[in-house]
Design an enzyme around this catalytic site. Structure first.
Site, mmCIF file in Angstrom:
data_model
loop_
_atom_site.group_PDB
_atom_site.id
_atom_site.type_symbol
_atom_site.label_atom_id
_atom_site.label_comp_id
_atom_site.label_asym_id
_atom_site.label_seq_id
_atom_site.Cartn_x
_atom_site.Cartn_y
_atom_site.Cartn_z
ATOM 1 N N ARG A 189 42.022 30.145 36.063
ATOM 2 C CA ARG A 189 41.636 31.518 36.374
ATOM 3 C C ARG A 189 42.419 31.995 37.603
ATOM 4 O O ARG A 189 41.995 31.819 38.736
ATOM 5 C CB ARG A 189 40.124 31.596 36.635
ATOM 6 N N HIS A 205 36.839 35.986 39.480
ATOM 7 C CA HIS A 205 35.917 35.807 38.339
ATOM 8 C C HIS A 205 35.638 37.158 37.672
ATOM 9 O O HIS A 205 35.674 37.279 36.456
ATOM 10 C CB HIS A 205 34.609 35.185 38.821
ATOM 11 N N TYR A 219 36.452 31.239 48.628
ATOM 12 C CA TYR A 219 36.029 29.862 48.368
ATOM 13 C C TYR A 219 37.138 28.945 47.855
ATOM 14 O O TYR A 219 36.885 27.770 47.592
ATOM 15 C CB TYR A 219 34.855 29.852 47.375
#
Length: 379
Positions: A265, A269, A278
């Site tokens: 990815r 998201h 993160y």
């Protein structure tokens, strides 16, 4: 989470692949005619135009939230292209390429993102443009896709139909009980089901290696006694080939297959997320070199099918299609909030759903939903 960022582990490349990252052949290409290959390529262009436009719409406040499959489009495209008219697809929010390959109208999907009709299951079924693959509404809780897909496949088997169900789920969902319940059921009863685990290494902000201890996600097929394949998810042809083999096996009565599509990815998201908080972005930059679109362009060039003129033509056509679809979708009214309770196709929806329905109705009418409902009237 504070300032902590997860340390990432790049997956090994011990998977099935046909196209090298530079587009050269490292395996035998599937027997696809020129028209199908160009349809697949146009869908890649169309998907990127569609998703780029939805991001703009979200930034303008025309959509509340949306997700992208940029750099991951080969998963949905390659797998869905292996289906045929009459089959079923249970997509996730990252399979717009599957929708577009089978001609699901863009204004329809944009209207859904805006909270407009078609919203209920009944409104989705049947599709207005049969024949084709039937797409169910995508659920945000991806584990339910496998359960619903197993049920769909079993219904077709019991009714003597030779249709196949393709269900997409994320790698994070494989930690859920729903996933294992569905695989066990489908394996025992040889349901004509193909499950694609879209492994993009991140379940929102949790990396894959923090989710499970199995060597790969494909290994989870072993425990349930069904074939498991691990495929390069950035390779359109590899995804097509392995899904086609699984679909053919299911159609012939051989039961379900699990396919792990290994990708990454690269983007956030969804539009409510910020991956930089993160994770280090080093691997995201590394994976851009596996972008499925230039790989496929290189293959088409070697076949004498791709030119820059063709790319520009497709990009212009797709941009115009997306803009026209967005204009039509924006003109549609939002759905009545009460329609969210109208997806019960058969049987009694139960007291709990009636209670939620009455609570929302009370709130919309300015009443206190917790004190204005007599529980005795819910039976």
């Amino acid at each position: 989470m504070g300032q902590h960022k997860w340390a990432e582990q790049a997956p090994d490349e011990d998977f099935f692949r046909i196209l090298a990252p530079d587009g050269g052949l490292v395996g035998e290409a599937p027997d696809l005619d020129d028209a199908t290959l160009l349809r697949m390529y146009r869908t890649l262009v169309q998907t990127r135009a569609y998703e780029t436009h939805t991001i703009r719409m979200q930034r303008r406040g025309e959509l509340s939230v949306t997700a992208q499959s940029m750099y991951e489009e080969a998963v949905g495209l390659g797998a869905a292209a292996a289906l045929r008219d009459g089959d079923w697809c249970f997509p996730s929010y990252r399979q717009f390429a599957a929708h577009l390959y089978w001609g699901v109208p863009m204004d329809r999907t944009l209207a859904i993102l805006r909270g407009g009709a078609p919203e209920t299951v009944a409104e989705h079924l049947p599709m207005e443009r049969p024949p084709g693959v039937t797409f169910t509404p995508y659920g945000v809780i991806l584990g339910t896709n496998v359960l619903n897909g197993a049920g769909s496949a079993m219904a077709d088997k019991l009714n003597g139909r030779d249709t196949v169900t393709l269900a997409f789920t994320g790698e994070g969902s494989t930690s859920e009980g729903d996933f294992h319940d569905a695989l066990n059921f489908a394996a025992v009863f040889k349901a004509p089901l193909v499950v694609v685990v879209h492994n993009n290494q991140w379940a929102i902000s949790t990396p894959a290696h923090r989710q499970h201890a199995a060597p790969t996600f494909a290994h989870k097929a072993l425990a349930h006694g069904l074939p498991g394949e691990r495929v390069d998810g950035n390779d359109v042809l590899a995804m097509y080939q392995k899904t086609r083999e699984a679909v053919d096996r299911a159609r012939a009565g051989g039961g379900p297959t699990l396919i792990e599509a290994v990708t990454y990815r690269v983007v956030d998201h969804n539009t409510s997320d910020s991956a930089e908080v993160y994770r280090d972005q080093g691997l995201a930059e590394h994976w851009k070199q596996f972008d499925p679109r230039p790989r496929f362009e290189a293959y088409l060039t070697a076949r004498g099918l791709f030119t820059e003129v063709l790319r520009e033509q497709y990009e212009a056509e797709c941009l115009a299609e997306v803009q026209a679809a967005a204009a039509r979708a924006l003109a549609l009214p939002r759905s009545d909030p009460m329609t969210m309770f109208d997806s019960q196709l058969q049987g009694d929806p139960g007291w709990h759903l009636r209670l939620q329905q009455r609570e929302l109705a009370a709130e919309l009418n300015g009443a206190n939903p917790f004190t204005s409902i007599d529980p005795e009237t819910l039976a």
